[in-house]
Scaffold this motif. Structure first.
Motif, PDB file in Angstrom:
ATOM      1  N   LEU A 156      19.855  38.427 -43.644  1.00 21.58           N
ATOM      2  CA  LEU A 156      18.588  38.191 -43.721  1.00 21.58           C
ATOM      3  C   LEU A 156      18.663  39.173 -41.708  1.00 21.58           C
ATOM      4  O   LEU A 156      16.491  38.549 -41.290  1.00 21.58           O
ATOM      5  CB  LEU A 156      18.336  36.818 -43.103  1.00 21.58           C
ATOM      6  N   PHE A 163      19.270  37.791 -38.763  1.00 16.18           N
ATOM      7  CA  PHE A 163      19.367  37.049 -37.398  1.00 16.18           C
ATOM      8  C   PHE A 163      20.729  36.540 -37.963  1.00 16.18           C
ATOM      9  O   PHE A 163      21.506  36.498 -38.481  1.00 16.18           O
ATOM     10  CB  PHE A 163      19.140  36.314 -37.547  1.00 16.18           C
ATOM     11  N   SER A 164      21.310  35.961 -36.457  1.00 19.11           N
ATOM     12  CA  SER A 164      22.375  34.789 -36.291  1.00 19.11           C
ATOM     13  C   SER A 164      22.226  33.848 -35.803  1.00 19.11           C
ATOM     14  O   SER A 164      20.653  33.347 -35.827  1.00 19.11           O
ATOM     15  CB  SER A 164      23.299  34.964 -35.274  1.00 19.11           C
ATOM     16  N   ILE A 165      22.801  32.548 -36.204  1.00 19.29           N
ATOM     17  CA  ILE A 165      22.518  31.228 -36.114  1.00 19.29           C
ATOM     18  C   ILE A 165      23.057  30.474 -35.447  1.00 19.29           C
ATOM     19  O   ILE A 165      24.680  31.387 -35.084  1.00 19.29           O
ATOM     20  CB  ILE A 165      21.912  30.090 -36.922  1.00 19.29           C
ATOM     21  N   GLY A 166      24.091  29.286 -34.159  1.00 19.58           N
ATOM     22  CA  GLY A 166      24.598  28.647 -34.289  1.00 19.58           C
ATOM     23  C   GLY A 166      23.555  27.266 -34.219  1.00 19.58           C
ATOM     24  O   GLY A 166      23.119  27.120 -34.119  1.00 19.58           O
ATOM     25  N   GLN A 220      29.868  21.347 -33.512  1.00 19.05           N
ATOM     26  CA  GLN A 220      29.631  22.510 -32.728  1.00 19.05           C
ATOM     27  C   GLN A 220      29.311  21.548 -31.550  1.00 19.05           C
ATOM     28  O   GLN A 220      28.810  20.630 -31.165  1.00 19.05           O
ATOM     29  CB  GLN A 220      28.184  22.936 -32.963  1.00 19.05           C
ATOM     30  N   GLN A 261      26.228  24.010 -25.096  1.00 19.09           N
ATOM     31  CA  GLN A 261      26.532  25.079 -24.904  1.00 19.09           C
ATOM     32  C   GLN A 261      25.048  26.166 -25.116  1.00 19.09           C
ATOM     33  O   GLN A 261      24.956  27.080 -25.024  1.00 19.09           O
ATOM     34  CB  GLN A 261      27.495  25.517 -25.039  1.00 19.09           C
ATOM     35  N   THR A 296      19.970  32.571 -32.885  1.00 19.76           N
ATOM     36  CA  THR A 296      19.962  32.608 -31.866  1.00 19.76           C
ATOM     37  C   THR A 296      19.473  34.447 -31.554  1.00 19.76           C
ATOM     38  O   THR A 296      20.389  34.674 -29.952  1.00 19.76           O
ATOM     39  CB  THR A 296      21.897  32.428 -31.705  1.00 19.76           C
ATOM     40  N   ARG A 297      20.373  35.254 -32.092  1.00 13.04           N
ATOM     41  CA  ARG A 297      19.722  36.687 -32.512  1.00 13.04           C
ATOM     42  C   ARG A 297      19.294  37.161 -33.925  1.00 13.04           C
ATOM     43  O   ARG A 297      18.586  36.617 -34.733  1.00 13.04           O
ATOM     44  CB  ARG A 297      21.098  37.060 -32.361  1.00 13.04           C
ATOM     45  N   HIS A 308      28.151  23.795 -39.020  1.00 12.07           N
ATOM     46  CA  HIS A 308      27.700  24.890 -39.052  1.00 12.07           C
ATOM     47  C   HIS A 308      27.739  25.902 -40.253  1.00 12.07           C
ATOM     48  O   HIS A 308      26.931  26.761 -40.932  1.00 12.07           O
ATOM     49  CB  HIS A 308      28.231  25.871 -38.537  1.00 12.07           C
ATOM     50  N   ARG A 331      25.492  27.923 -42.819  1.00 11.64           N
ATOM     51  CA  ARG A 331      25.149  29.369 -43.009  1.00 11.64           C
ATOM     52  C   ARG A 331      25.102  29.478 -44.830  1.00 11.64           C
ATOM     53  O   ARG A 331      24.680  30.189 -44.831  1.00 11.64           O
ATOM     54  CB  ARG A 331      27.165  30.179 -42.897  1.00 11.64           C
ATOM     55  N   ARG A 382      36.345  23.320 -27.902  1.00 14.67           N
ATOM     56  CA  ARG A 382      34.869  22.987 -28.565  1.00 14.67           C
ATOM     57  C   ARG A 382      34.214  24.388 -28.382  1.00 14.67           C
ATOM     58  O   ARG A 382      34.610  25.095 -28.173  1.00 14.67           O
ATOM     59  CB  ARG A 382      34.359  23.156 -26.874  1.00 14.67           C
ATOM     60  N   LEU A 383      33.581  24.067 -30.007  1.00 12.79           N
ATOM     61  CA  LEU A 383      33.187  24.865 -30.772  1.00 12.79           C
ATOM     62  C   LEU A 383      31.868  25.038 -30.189  1.00 12.79           C
ATOM     63  O   LEU A 383      30.836  24.847 -29.975  1.00 12.79           O
ATOM     64  CB  LEU A 383      33.217  24.697 -32.634  1.00 12.79           C
ATOM     65  N   GLN A 384      32.068  26.371 -30.325  1.00  9.73           N
ATOM     66  CA  GLN A 384      30.885  27.432 -30.559  1.00  9.73           C
ATOM     67  C   GLN A 384      30.605  28.428 -31.040  1.00  9.73           C
ATOM     68  O   GLN A 384      30.653  30.563 -30.733  1.00  9.73           O
ATOM     69  CB  GLN A 384      30.264  27.375 -28.034  1.00  9.73           C
ATOM     70  N   SER A 385      29.932  28.443 -32.271  1.00  8.26           N
ATOM     71  CA  SER A 385      30.249  29.884 -32.911  1.00  8.26           C
ATOM     72  C   SER A 385      28.597  29.990 -33.565  1.00  8.26           C
ATOM     73  O   SER A 385      27.916  29.028 -33.402  1.00  8.26           O
ATOM     74  CB  SER A 385      30.801  29.698 -34.189  1.00  8.26           C
ATOM     75  N   GLU A 386      29.009  31.620 -33.883  1.00  4.34           N
ATOM     76  CA  GLU A 386      27.320  32.069 -33.918  1.00  4.34           C
ATOM     77  C   GLU A 386      28.005  33.252 -35.509  1.00  4.34           C
ATOM     78  O   GLU A 386      28.509  33.726 -35.162  1.00  4.34           O
ATOM     79  CB  GLU A 386      27.142  33.048 -32.463  1.00  4.34           C
ATOM     80  N   THR A 387      27.469  32.794 -35.464  1.00  2.78           N
ATOM     81  CA  THR A 387      27.125  34.064 -37.481  1.00  2.78           C
ATOM     82  C   THR A 387      25.614  34.379 -37.753  1.00  2.78           C
ATOM     83  O   THR A 387      24.969  34.152 -37.516  1.00  2.78           O
ATOM     84  CB  THR A 387      27.639  32.503 -38.833  1.00  2.78           C
ATOM     85  N   SER A 388      26.129  35.479 -38.286  1.00  5.89           N
ATOM     86  CA  SER A 388      24.607  36.070 -38.263  1.00  5.89           C
ATOM     87  C   SER A 388      24.479  36.637 -39.836  1.00  5.89           C
ATOM     88  O   SER A 388      25.858  36.276 -40.804  1.00  5.89           O
ATOM     89  CB  SER A 388      25.343  37.998 -37.839  1.00  5.89           C
ATOM     90  N   VAL A 389      23.461  36.198 -40.425  1.00  3.38           N
ATOM     91  CA  VAL A 389      23.446  36.187 -41.997  1.00  3.38           C
ATOM     92  C   VAL A 389      22.332  37.145 -42.084  1.00  3.38           C
ATOM     93  O   VAL A 389      22.229  37.626 -41.604  1.00  3.38           O
ATOM     94  CB  VAL A 389      22.631  34.719 -42.439  1.00  3.38           C
TER      95      VAL A 389
END
Lengths: 128, 691
Positions: free
Chosen positions: A29, A31-34, A39, A43, A58-59, A90, A94, B684-691
């Motif tokens: 797709l 982009f990235s999600i957060g 979570q 942050q 997020t990106r 999260h 996804r 503490r969780l802060q993950s970022e996943t790219s889809v």
């Protein structure tokens, strides 16, 4: 975009339809999600309310399908193909986005500028 | 700006006011127009002539008899300075710089004043002007010239403002302007330095520093400190000088010396020893009693006594040991020299003594009635009786221990002790005591914790405070002087409040200057002492044995101290004078201390710690046997116990300690149990996943 627990969430949303791009055997797709209910919401740089555990963009890959479709960084995803994204983990988020059988994802996203735009237009046309 | 002004009395004013000639609105009091507004005023004399005796000339030749000058109008008056015939009333400063306000009607009305016939009194003039009559003043026309009055009143301040014209005999102002931004004290000191310099220029060559070394045995503040003031005698006439230290400290030291002598010369106070003597007698009596109980039957009717074998001997042994314990503990607890005499009875001690007396008396009574009279034969009973007395005495001693020593150990009150002169304060926790015992307790701590009281350190230098008072004289307009004082003072206070007050500025700069000076002197002192200490070193025994190539003189500590004292003497003296400590340290004491430090291998810093910070009062006490006299001032009777809100004060000759009592807060302590296994953490969780 803060919410009161138990009350329905109201937001001005924009519909975005993203066509998934096939790269090899992956559908991406762009982009990235957060975020997510599992979570740490503190942050999140994009949320106004630091206790908001929603899914945020997020990106964005420049030139990717998401950017083409009009998704912007910092958007909060409210629904994906009808599935709610405001109270998901999260990983669940996804999964909803990366279903192999779907080529298109229809997102409902919200951002701050949308509200302001609506307020503006409402102000200029008070009848609406 | 300060100004003096004189008011006319009521009728005079009315006379002026309502006369057709002069309208009173044209009278401009001080601070009014500067003369530039009305061109009429500029020409000729614009003095108000109020005497009706002589004709006044309006064109300015003849001098009117009574004029009041406005000092803010110098340009108007300067052409007049030279004319010898013109002489106004003598201002505190010479006539060129007048100090009084000007009542200036326009000159056109001067002619109208001719018709005035009223005579004006010359009462109620500013104090700076002497209260002479008009005729006397007129006679002084010729000799007016450079007249300097003694600068009283409001003129004192203005006397300083035009100095260069004044004191021509002191031509010292090499470039320093008086209106510079430096504070007045630094100005003073600069002037002082300049005068020193000028005088030394005459005598010795410049750049020569003369060090006066006083021989040991003289007090540190000797003639040199007063010599300094004598040298600067001439310049101090119209200026206020903060002499502060040298003269005052001499007199103060004399005073304290005198009071100390008085204290020491009073005869030995027997009152101090009455209490312990009484207690001693009583306890001796109590100790003797069991022995007497045992011995008397043996002596008096020995034959009739029943023989008493082993049990009696056992009782003898226990009696002996109990008496020994009683003796030792009495010695340990009670046979200590008392440290204070209290104004009232010490309640607990009295109670105990009465108890002991009653006890022993009742035992004797019983003994006398039941044993001595019928000549009791059961000796064992008598021995047991004596043993019981000793037990009872031991218990009374336990009671005494608890009441006198233990009860007040648990803290119950917080005492705040504030010294009245400089605000030094401390907090102490005490237990349940009577006021007088608490006072003794506080005084014990006072000698250790409070820095020594230095009477030379005042709150605000006088030069700043006195400025507030001078410069304002209010004279009432009314004839009836009933409400004079209150009205005057209120008016003065109101006017002083309205006036722009710069004394905080002066204080600030004075403080900064003082601090700078102290630091400078301290630096010099430290360097001088360090250098002095490098001149000597300790001689070890093996060094002495080796025959020296250059024989060095071997000195004992006293001589060594004297030898190295000379280079640091001046720096030390200056430093002590700046910090106003010179009253506490005589030359002899400094030498003794130096000798002490050398003997114990102390570094210069250790030697200096005594002088750099004002130590506790204990450090400065001479060992005199008479003790210190303190007065306990309290609204409650001094034998009552401490309670909340009590205030009492301990007064000495020149300062007092004010003590306030507050109870310590009651503490409610709760408990919370934490299982050691309950300490768990997650990331503490802060993950970022790219889809």
């Amino acid at each position: 975009m803060s919410f009161v627990p138990g009350q329905p969430v109201t937001a001005v949303v924009q519909r975005i339809e993203i066509q998934k791009l096939r790269e090899g055997e992956n559908l991406i797709l762009g982009f990235s999600i957060g975020g997510g209910i599992d979570q740490d919401p503190g942050q999140n740089p994009f949320s106004e309310d630091k206790s908001d555990k929603g899914i945020y963009v997020t990106r964005i890959t420049p030139g990717g399908p998401a950017e083409v479709a009009g998704l912007r960084i910092g958007d909060k995803i409210m629904q994906v193909n009808g599935w709610d994204m405001t109270m998901v983990t999260h990983d669940q988020a996804r999964k909803k986005l990366t279903k192999k059988r779907e080529d298109v994802v229809r997102l409902l996203i919200t951002r701050k500028s949308l509200e302001e735009a609506v307020k503006h237009s409402k102000g200029s046309h008070p009848r609406q | 700006m300060t100004s003096n002004y004189a008011f006319l009395s009521n009728e005079e004013f009315n006379a002026l006011r309502w006369s057709s000639t002069v309208s009173w609105t044209q009278f401009v009091p001080w601070g009014g127009t500067r003369g530039g507004a009305d061109p009429e005023r500029r020409r000729g004399p614009t003095e108000l002539r109020l005497s009706g005796r002589e004709k006044v000339e309006s064109e300015g030749g003849k001098i009117p008899e009574w004029t009041i000058w406005n000092k803010s109008d110098p340009h108007h008056l300067s052409p007049r300075c030279d004319s010898p015939t013109h002489h106004p009333l003598p201002a505190p400063s010479p006539p060129c710089s007048p100090a009084s306000p000007l009542l200036r009607p326009p000159s056109s009305s001067a002619s109208k004043i001719d018709s005035l016939r009223s005579k004006v009194d010359l009462l109620k003039l500013p104090l700076a002007l002497s209260a002479k009559s008009i005729s006397e003043r007129k006679s002084q026309l010729g000799g007016a010239g450079e007249r300097r009055s003694a600068g009283g009143g409001g003129g004192a301040r203005t006397a300083r403002s035009p100095p260069t014209r004044d004191m021509d005999n002191e031509s010292q102002y090499s470039g320093y302007s008086y209106k510079s931004s430096h504070s007045r004290s630094s100005r003073k000191h600069r002037d002082r330095r300049e005068r020193h310099r000028s005088k030394s220029r005459d005598s010795s060559s410049r750049g020569d520093k003369s060090v006066t070394i006083q021989t040991p045995g003289e007090p540190l503040l000797d003639a040199e400190s007063t010599r300094g003031d004598d040298r600067d005698d001439n310049w101090g006439e119209t200026t206020t000088v903060v002499t502060g230290t040298s003269e005052h400290s001499i007199s103060n030291e004399d005073l304290t010396r005198v009071t100390k002598d008085l204290e020491e010369s009073t005869p030995l106070e027997c009152k101090r020893f009455i209490g312990p003597a009484l207690g001693g007698c009583l306890s001796f009596f109590a100790l003797i009693t069991p022995l007497a109980f045992l011995i008397l039957p043996q002596v008096l009717w020995r034959d009739a006594l029943k023989p008493c074998g082993t049990p009696c001997e056992g009782l003898y042994v226990s009696l002996a040991f109990k008496l020994l314990v009683l003796l030792i503990s009495s010695w340990a607890l009670f046979l200590r020299p008392p440290r204070a005499t209290l104004p009232r009875f010490f309640v607990f001690r009295c109670l105990l003594m009465v108890l002991v007396f009653l006890f022993v008396a009742s035992y004797w009574l019983f003994y006398g009635v039941r044993v001595l009279e019928p000549k009791e034969e059961d000796y064992r009973g008598i021995v047991e009786y004596a043993a019981s007395l000793v037990d009872a005495l031991l218990f009374i001693q336990y009671l005494a221990l608890v009441l006198l020593e233990v009860r007040h150990l648990q803290p119950a009150f917080c005492l705040k002790v504030v010294r009245s002169t400089d605000g030094a304060s401390k907090f102490y926790n005490v237990g349940h005591l009577s006021i007088q015992r608490a006072a003794v307790w506080v005084l014990d701590r006072y000698y250790n914790d409070f820095s020594v009281y230095n009477p030379a350190v005042v709150n605000l230098p006088k030069s700043i405070l006195s400025k507030k008072m001078t410069g304002f004289k209010v004279y009432s307009l009314d004839e009836n002087t009933t409400n004079n004082s209150t009205g005057q003072s209120r008016a003065m206070i109101a006017a002083a409040a309205r006036r722009r007050d710069n004394s905080h500025n002066e204080y600030y700069y004075e403080e900064a200057e003082m601090e700078r000076r102290i630091r400078k002197r301290k630096a010099r002192l430290v360097v001088a002492v360090e250098e002095a200490f490098t001149h000597i070193k300790r001689l070890h025994e093996d060094e002495a044995a080796a025959s020296p190539k250059h024989p060095r003189e071997v000195m004992d500590p006293r001589e060594a101290a004297q030898a190295i004292f000379a280079p640091m003497a001046r720096a030390m003296q200056k430093y002590l004078r700046t910090t106003r400590q010179q009253a506490f340290h005589s030359m002899e004491s400094i030498l003794t201390h130096l000798q002490f430090c050398i003997t114990h291998n102390m570094t210069p810093k250790a030697f200096l710690e005594r002088y750099l910070t004002p130590g506790p009062t204990m450090q400065y006490q001479q060992q005199s046997g008479r003790g210190r006299q303190w007065t306990l001032v309290s609204e409650d009777p001094v034998i009552s116990g401490l309670r909340q809100g009590l205030v009492f004060s301990l007064r000495r000759l020149d300062f007092s300690l004010v003590v306030t009592v507050t109870p310590l807060p009651f503490l409610r302590l709760g408990e919370e149990f934490i299982d050691p296994k309950s300490h768990k953490f997650v990331m503490r969780l802060q993950s970022e996943t790219s889809v």
